[in-house]
Design a protein around this motif. Structure first.
Motif, PDB file in Angstrom:
ATOM      1  N   ASP A  88       0.573  -0.780   0.122  1.00 15.72           N
ATOM      2  CA  ASP A  88       0.114  -0.036  -0.040  1.00 15.72           C
ATOM      3  C   ASP A  88       0.927   1.401  -0.081  1.00 15.72           C
ATOM      4  O   ASP A  88       2.391   0.920   0.040  1.00 15.72           O
ATOM      5  CB  ASP A  88      -1.309   0.228   1.400  1.00 15.72           C
ATOM      6  N   THR A 118       0.038   1.450  -9.883  1.00 14.88           N
ATOM      7  CA  THR A 118      -1.283   1.568  -9.512  1.00 14.88           C
ATOM      8  C   THR A 118      -1.428   2.313  -8.453  1.00 14.88           C
ATOM      9  O   THR A 118      -2.763   2.711  -8.023  1.00 14.88           O
ATOM     10  CB  THR A 118      -2.037   0.053  -9.969  1.00 14.88           C
ATOM     11  N   SER A 159      -7.009   4.673   1.794  1.00  9.56           N
ATOM     12  CA  SER A 159      -6.487   4.456   0.931  1.00  9.56           C
ATOM     13  C   SER A 159      -5.517   4.391   1.269  1.00  9.56           C
ATOM     14  O   SER A 159      -4.804   3.351   0.073  1.00  9.56           O
ATOM     15  CB  SER A 159      -7.392   4.685  -0.398  1.00  9.56           C
ATOM     16  N   ARG A 187      -4.579   0.486   1.975  1.00  8.61           N
ATOM     17  CA  ARG A 187      -5.405  -0.863   1.538  1.00  8.61           C
ATOM     18  C   ARG A 187      -4.168  -1.827   1.200  1.00  8.61           C
ATOM     19  O   ARG A 187      -3.587  -2.359   0.689  1.00  8.61           O
ATOM     20  CB  ARG A 187      -5.598   0.226  -0.203  1.00  8.61           C
ATOM     21  N   ASP A 221      -2.633  -5.295   0.323  1.00 12.68           N
ATOM     22  CA  ASP A 221      -2.264  -5.116  -1.166  1.00 12.68           C
ATOM     23  C   ASP A 221      -0.640  -5.997  -1.379  1.00 12.68           C
ATOM     24  O   ASP A 221      -0.467  -6.289  -1.012  1.00 12.68           O
ATOM     25  CB  ASP A 221      -1.644  -4.720  -2.334  1.00 12.68           C
ATOM     26  N   ASP A 233     -12.636  -9.244 -16.380  1.00 12.09           N
ATOM     27  CA  ASP A 233     -11.954  -8.418 -15.330  1.00 12.09           C
ATOM     28  C   ASP A 233     -12.259  -7.408 -14.601  1.00 12.09           C
ATOM     29  O   ASP A 233     -13.078  -6.491 -13.955  1.00 12.09           O
ATOM     30  CB  ASP A 233     -11.003  -9.227 -14.901  1.00 12.09           C
ATOM     31  N   THR A 246     -14.869  -5.073 -10.313  1.00 13.56           N
ATOM     32  CA  THR A 246     -14.942  -5.825  -8.626  1.00 13.56           C
ATOM     33  C   THR A 246     -13.295  -5.519  -8.154  1.00 13.56           C
ATOM     34  O   THR A 246     -13.920  -5.383  -6.832  1.00 13.56           O
ATOM     35  CB  THR A 246     -14.387  -7.269  -9.064  1.00 13.56           C
ATOM     36  N   ASP A 247     -12.738  -5.299  -8.295  1.00  9.44           N
ATOM     37  CA  ASP A 247     -11.639  -4.714  -7.850  1.00  9.44           C
ATOM     38  C   ASP A 247     -10.567  -4.062  -9.167  1.00  9.44           C
ATOM     39  O   ASP A 247      -9.965  -4.517  -9.635  1.00  9.44           O
ATOM     40  CB  ASP A 247     -10.546  -5.235  -6.992  1.00  9.44           C
ATOM     41  N   THR A 299      -6.739  -3.941  -9.241  1.00 12.81           N
ATOM     42  CA  THR A 299      -6.081  -4.847  -9.567  1.00 12.81           C
ATOM     43  C   THR A 299      -5.872  -5.135 -10.968  1.00 12.81           C
ATOM     44  O   THR A 299      -5.075  -5.660 -11.595  1.00 12.81           O
ATOM     45  CB  THR A 299      -6.139  -5.963  -8.365  1.00 12.81           C
ATOM     46  N   ASN A 300      -7.764  -5.532 -11.322  1.00  6.53           N
ATOM     47  CA  ASN A 300      -7.226  -5.065 -12.534  1.00  6.53           C
ATOM     48  C   ASN A 300      -6.394  -4.460 -13.493  1.00  6.53           C
ATOM     49  O   ASN A 300      -5.930  -4.779 -14.889  1.00  6.53           O
ATOM     50  CB  ASN A 300      -8.953  -5.392 -13.083  1.00  6.53           C
TER      51      ASN A 300
END
Length: 269
Positions: free
Chosen positions: A110, A172, A189, A192, A194, A231, A236-237, A240-241
Motif C-alpha cells: 500500500d 496502481t 486508501s 489498502r 495489497d 475482470d 470488482t477490483d 488490481t485489474n
C-alpha cells in the motif's frame, strides 16, 4: 574408382556411411565412425555454434511433459520460488489468523508502506499467494515460470517477474497516493491491503508469449488479455485489474530484449 597400393593390390574406395550427407569427398581426412555415434558427431561438427543437436531417435524436449515441471538443475529459480510459496501457504493455512493478518499487512504494497520501506514490501508482497499452493493460479504460475526459465534462464526470469510485479504495483499505487493528496480518496486508501503474485505472473505470460510461434502467441495473448479485460469490466477490483493489464503489457514490452538475449536459436513450440 580404385586406388593401387604399393604391392599392386587394389583397395575399394571408401563407401559413404549410411545416414551421412554427401559423398566420400566431403569426409576426406575424417576417420570412419560406427553407427549413430558417427552421424551425431558429423552433424554436431557441421551445426552452427550454440545450436542444440539432438541424438538420433531422441524425442524433442517439447514432447516431454515432465519438462513443464520445475527441477533443481533445469529451473532452480522456479523450484526455489515454489518451495517458498509452499511454506508461506502453509503458514497462511495453519498459523493463528491474527499472526497471518499481521504478516499480510506487513507485506502489503500500500502507499503507506511504499513510502516507508519500498524495497522490503515489494519483495515481501510476492511471497504470498491467495488460495494456497494448489490454487489454479499457482499452477499457472509454476507452468509459466518453468517454461520461461527453460528458455531464458533463472536470472532473467526473475527479472521479468519482478518487472511485472514492481511496475504494475507502482503504476496502481502512485495514483492512489496522488488522489488522496488531492482529496479525491479518503486517507484509509493509503492502507489498502495489497499483496500476491498475480502481477508477476501476468508479466511472465506477456514475456513468454513473445517466445512462442505466431500461431500460438496471438491466441495466448488474446485469451489471457481477454480474461483480464473482462475482470476489469466487472468492476470488482478495478485497481488490481488495471495492474494485471499493465503487467501483461510490461512483459510484452520486453520481447525485443528477450529475443536478442536468447541462449538457444529455437523458439518455444
Amino acid at each position: 574408382m580404385e586406388r593401387t597400393a604399393a604391392g599392386g593390390a587394389t583397395d575399394p574406395a571408401p563407401v559413404p556411411e549410411a545416414g551421412l550427407p554427401g559423398a566420400a569427398g566431403l569426409l576426406d581426412g575424417l576417420p570412419r565412425q560406427r553407427g549413430p555415434v558417427g552421424a551425431t558427431a558429423v552433424r554436431a561438427t557441421a551445426a552452427p555454434a550454440g545450436t542444440e543437436v539432438a541424438a538420433p531417435g531422441a524425442r524433442s524436449p517439447l514432447l516431454r511433459p515432465w519438462r513443464l515441471l520445475p527441477t533443481p538443475t533445469g529451473t532452480p529459480f522456479t523450484l526455489a520460488y515454489a518451495v517458498v510459496l509452499t511454506v508461506t501457504s502453509l503458514i497462511a493455512a495453519y498459523a493463528d489468523p491474527g499472526v497471518v493478518h499481521a504478516l499480510h499487512q506487513g507485506s502489503s504494497t500500500d502507499v503507506a508502506h511504499l513510502l516507508r520501506t519500498p524495497g522490503l514490501v515489494l519483495l515481501a508482497s510476492a511471497l504470498w499467494i491467495a488460495g494456497g499452493i494448489l490454487a489454479p493460479y499457482t499452477l499457472c504460475l509454476l507452468f509459466v515460470l518453468t517454461t520461461l526459465e527453460r528458455r531464458i534462464g533463472g536470472a532473467r526470469t526473475a527479472l521479468v517477474f519482478l518487472a511485472g510485479h514492481v511496475l504494475a504495483t507502482l503504476a496502481t499505487e502512485v495514483p492512489v497516493g496522488l488522489a488522496v493528496l488531492a482529496g479525491h480518496l479518503p486517507d484509509s486508501s493509503l492502507h489498502r491491503l495489497d499483496y500476491g503474485v498475480s502481477f508477476g505472473v501476468a508479466g511472465c505470460v506477456g514475456a513468454l508469449a513473445g517466445l512462442l510461434r505466431p500461431w500460438l502467441r496471438w491466441p495466448v495473448l488474446a485469451l489471457f488479455g481477454g480474461m483480464l479485460a473482462l475482470d476489469l469490466l466487472a468492476l470488482t477490483d478495478p485497481l488490481t485489474n488495471w495492474g494485471h493489464l499493465i503487467a501483461l503489457g510490461t512483459g510484452v514490452g520486453m520481447w525485443p530484449a528477450l529475443r536478442r538475449g536468447r541462449s538457444e536459436p529455437r523458439r518455444v513450440l
